[in-house]
Write an enzyme that holds these catalytic residues in place. Sequence first.
Site, PDB file in Angstrom:
ATOM      1  N   GLU B  28       0.844  -1.197   0.000  1.00 46.06           N
ATOM      2  CA  GLU B  28       0.000   0.000   0.000  1.00 46.06           C
ATOM      3  C   GLU B  28       0.881   1.248   0.000  1.00 46.06           C
ATOM      4  O   GLU B  28       1.757   1.388   0.860  1.00 46.06           O
ATOM      5  CB  GLU B  28      -0.902  -0.010   1.239  1.00 46.06           C
ATOM      6  CG  GLU B  28      -1.893  -1.168   1.223  1.00 46.06           C
ATOM      7  CD  GLU B  28      -2.392  -1.555   2.616  1.00 46.06           C
ATOM      8  OE1 GLU B  28      -2.169  -0.784   3.578  1.00 46.06           O
ATOM      9  OE2 GLU B  28      -2.989  -2.635   2.731  1.00 46.06           O
ATOM     10  N   LEU B  57      -6.036  -1.746  -0.851  1.00 45.75           N
ATOM     11  CA  LEU B  57      -5.823  -1.784   0.601  1.00 45.75           C
ATOM     12  C   LEU B  57      -6.301  -3.142   1.117  1.00 45.75           C
ATOM     13  O   LEU B  57      -7.481  -3.324   1.413  1.00 45.75           O
ATOM     14  CB  LEU B  57      -6.604  -0.636   1.246  1.00 45.75           C
ATOM     15  CG  LEU B  57      -6.076  -0.138   2.591  1.00 45.75           C
ATOM     16  CD1 LEU B  57      -6.738   1.186   2.938  1.00 45.75           C
ATOM     17  CD2 LEU B  57      -6.266  -1.138   3.693  1.00 45.75           C
ATOM     18  N   SER B  58      -5.392  -4.091   1.220  1.00 46.30           N
ATOM     19  CA  SER B  58      -5.798  -5.484   1.385  1.00 46.30           C
ATOM     20  C   SER B  58      -4.582  -6.305   1.804  1.00 46.30           C
ATOM     21  O   SER B  58      -3.810  -6.763   0.974  1.00 46.30           O
ATOM     22  CB  SER B  58      -6.347  -5.943   0.019  1.00 46.30           C
ATOM     23  OG  SER B  58      -6.459  -7.324  -0.083  1.00 46.30           O
ATOM     24  N   GLU B  59      -4.409  -6.454   3.118  1.00 48.78           N
ATOM     25  CA  GLU B  59      -3.171  -7.089   3.602  1.00 48.78           C
ATOM     26  C   GLU B  59      -3.083  -8.560   3.190  1.00 48.78           C
ATOM     27  O   GLU B  59      -2.036  -9.026   2.733  1.00 48.78           O
ATOM     28  CB  GLU B  59      -3.056  -6.943   5.127  1.00 48.78           C
ATOM     29  CG  GLU B  59      -2.665  -5.542   5.589  1.00 48.78           C
ATOM     30  CD  GLU B  59      -3.814  -4.553   5.539  1.00 48.78           C
ATOM     31  OE1 GLU B  59      -4.977  -4.977   5.410  1.00 48.78           O
ATOM     32  OE2 GLU B  59      -3.565  -3.331   5.616  1.00 48.78           O
ATOM     33  N   GLN B  81       2.043  -2.093   5.743  1.00 48.27           N
ATOM     34  CA  GLN B  81       2.308  -0.719   6.189  1.00 48.27           C
ATOM     35  C   GLN B  81       2.674  -0.628   7.680  1.00 48.27           C
ATOM     36  O   GLN B  81       3.542   0.149   8.053  1.00 48.27           O
ATOM     37  CB  GLN B  81       1.081   0.133   5.891  1.00 48.27           C
ATOM     38  CG  GLN B  81       1.399   1.581   5.700  1.00 48.27           C
ATOM     39  CD  GLN B  81       0.308   2.269   4.892  1.00 48.27           C
ATOM     40  OE1 GLN B  81      -0.811   2.433   5.361  1.00 48.27           O
ATOM     41  NE2 GLN B  81       0.630   2.656   3.671  1.00 48.27           N
ATOM     42  N   PHE B  82       2.001  -1.430   8.509  1.00 49.63           N
ATOM     43  CA  PHE B  82       2.353  -1.538   9.924  1.00 49.63           C
ATOM     44  C   PHE B  82       2.119  -2.981  10.354  1.00 49.63           C
ATOM     45  O   PHE B  82       1.142  -3.599   9.929  1.00 49.63           O
ATOM     46  CB  PHE B  82       1.482  -0.609  10.789  1.00 49.63           C
ATOM     47  CG  PHE B  82       1.840   0.844  10.647  1.00 49.63           C
ATOM     48  CD1 PHE B  82       2.835   1.414  11.437  1.00 49.63           C
ATOM     49  CD2 PHE B  82       1.196   1.638   9.712  1.00 49.63           C
ATOM     50  CE1 PHE B  82       3.172   2.756  11.296  1.00 49.63           C
ATOM     51  CE2 PHE B  82       1.536   2.980   9.562  1.00 49.63           C
ATOM     52  CZ  PHE B  82       2.527   3.539  10.355  1.00 49.63           C
ATOM     53  N   ALA B  83       2.985  -3.472  11.234  1.00 57.54           N
ATOM     54  CA  ALA B  83       2.856  -4.869  11.677  1.00 57.54           C
ATOM     55  C   ALA B  83       1.500  -5.126  12.321  1.00 57.54           C
ATOM     56  O   ALA B  83       0.995  -6.241  12.291  1.00 57.54           O
ATOM     57  CB  ALA B  83       3.977  -5.219  12.645  1.00 57.54           C
ATOM     58  N   HIS B 128      -0.122   0.675  15.754  1.00 52.84           N
ATOM     59  CA  HIS B 128       1.026   1.130  14.964  1.00 52.84           C
ATOM     60  C   HIS B 128       2.342   0.881  15.693  1.00 52.84           C
ATOM     61  O   HIS B 128       3.374   1.390  15.276  1.00 52.84           O
ATOM     62  CB  HIS B 128       0.905   2.622  14.650  1.00 52.84           C
ATOM     63  CG  HIS B 128      -0.209   2.957  13.706  1.00 52.84           C
ATOM     64  ND1 HIS B 128      -1.526   2.821  14.048  1.00 52.84           N
ATOM     65  CD2 HIS B 128      -0.189   3.405  12.431  1.00 52.84           C
ATOM     66  CE1 HIS B 128      -2.282   3.203  13.021  1.00 52.84           C
ATOM     67  NE2 HIS B 128      -1.503   3.545  12.019  1.00 52.84           N
TER      68      HIS B 128
END
Lengths: 360, 321
Positions: B28, B57-59, B81-83, B128
Amino acid sequence: MIKKVYDGHIDYLQIMDENGEIDSEQMPPYLDDGKISEMYRWMSLTRAADTKAISLQRQGRAVTYGPSAGEEATQVGSAMALSPKDILVPNFRQHGSYFVRGLSLYDYFLYWKGYEDGMTAVKKINATPYIVPVATQLLHAVGLAFAQKYKNTGANVLTYVGDGGTSEGNFYEALNFAGVMKLPVVFVIENNQWAISTPRNRQSAATTLAQKAMAAGIAGVQVDGNDPLAVYKATRDALVNLKSAPTLIECVTYRMSFHTTSDDPTKYRQDAEVEEWSKKDPIKRVRAYLERRKLWNDSKQAEMDDQQSKLINDSVDKAEKFRPDPKSIFEHLYSFMPQILKEEEDAALGANFWQQGGQT
Amino acid sequence: MMLNMNTAINNALDTVMREDKNAIILGEDVGKDGGVFRVTDGLLAKYGSDRVIDTPLSEAGIIGTAIGMALGGLHPIAEIQFAGFMYLAFDQLVSHAARYRSRSRSTWTVPMVVRTPVSGGVKTLEHHAESPEVYYAHSGGLLIVEPSNPYDAKGLMIKAMHMEDPVLFLEPTKLYRLFRQEVPDGAYEVPIGKANTLRHGNNLTIITYGTMVPIVTSVVEKKGIDAEIIDLRTINPLDEKSILDSAEKTGRVVIVHEAPVSFGVGAEIAARVAEKAMFKLNAPIIRVASPSIPYPFPSYEQFYLPNAIKISQAIDEAMSS
């Protein structure tokens, strides 16, 4: 102001009805009698292998097994439309698709006897292994399709999901990625009406599952999933159309057997429903067609049954002679052997527990 | 050249994208935006949108697609983007990235790198500041690395891209721009599975990684003690030998990490030291880690994170035995 900003519809295709009658207007020239006979043989083999696998499980000679009975037209019809370089990404039920691609009965029985070693053969037939977590494989198909496009191989990807799987997030994510990236992937929904005990109408309020394609901006079509001709044509059309958009094909079929050998469908569905669907059996209708065309009769049937039965029994015999290497469960985890894992392997070997565990 | 960890990883990505045309970056906002931390800055312009892909937007979509790319012969570098958002892709990582090689007996492999920022200390919103390494470390089949400095970050990334395995590459957010270090221009590898002894000593072993490395180093220097500091760099597979060699030499072990204490990396290390070096120890093994609660809102984080005082007290306690 109000204006219509989207208008869509879903077509339903059937070429051969449940009596084996052909809708000649829909019949494409490439579906000749030779092709239809071939479909019949693959579907029959799939049914026979399925019956054997269930029998082996009942005798304690195979592990929990997910039957394909009733769904052969969806599997065989779609897989036959592929070219050899195309890639097949199944879930855990597409035995017929695997056979069409060239998976040996030996490897099939080896897997269902509980040895992953049966899956070493699938790469050679451009297929990925059986995948169990529902709908997760669809994203692998998307990534594989990206790789084909990026490397310009000209190969396409065909993947399967059940009706239950269309409720998963991964299903939407896969369709969405494929649409945005315009990837050469065909999604087949093998809608067999039941996700274990949960019926189709508890999965979605949508009239069709095919219409879920619209939300992703890809093509969608519904076909009679017990009509291998319709499935073949829809898949072939989708493959041809891949340059403009991926396609979602909903094949309306029926799980004539249980979800797996651990399941008892009498607890949640009526026999009458199963009887109704058995009239639509894909194998029966193709046989009716072939007999009317004087291409099939009882003696040909008996001859084929004997051949397939021998092939199946020989493959089971061979699979039962397989002797596993217990070290393989350690040694295929990484491209190298980490020291701490090696110690666990050595400890297991040293304790001699594999021998003590007994060979079945 | 003097680089911080952020620019060192950017430089490593540039290096691997240049040397391997099958390397693909996806995630992303990794394209025009260069990622929310700018780690992929400039790479879209250099390598084009076929190779640096802004995804939906789709982990799970990112990781699942990356697995498919890897099966298809590419070498994807996926960014989450963030763990804290990677749990949506947890199934793809532990059920597929970790298992694909095994289930196909090495006929299908998943060479890929998943990058994600981890840990806190930078006053971010909820989700985050996670330190989720043990969830993944528990699943055999994934390699997990976490650099603590720019040099290691570049070398570990290049090494990760030379592996045939799925590598989870954890980037401590707090360290992205904390300091600069001399980093070689060209390609070099830092080994995976090998800890780094940052400082040699004889009286105490401190095992740590990630955000805690600079804090531990500073505490040890201030206290002027004869401590050995081991930066794990790789969480799985654990470099047990380096840990045991040091523990046996010094006889005292303190483990410091930011992730919660219960069932953590520290627990694993303590168990291994206890099993294999117990009789060489002069003091109980001590863990300094965050409490076993969710990462708190930003203005509470100073009460949560291990800090110099807590580490110093643990050192004193270990040295008193």
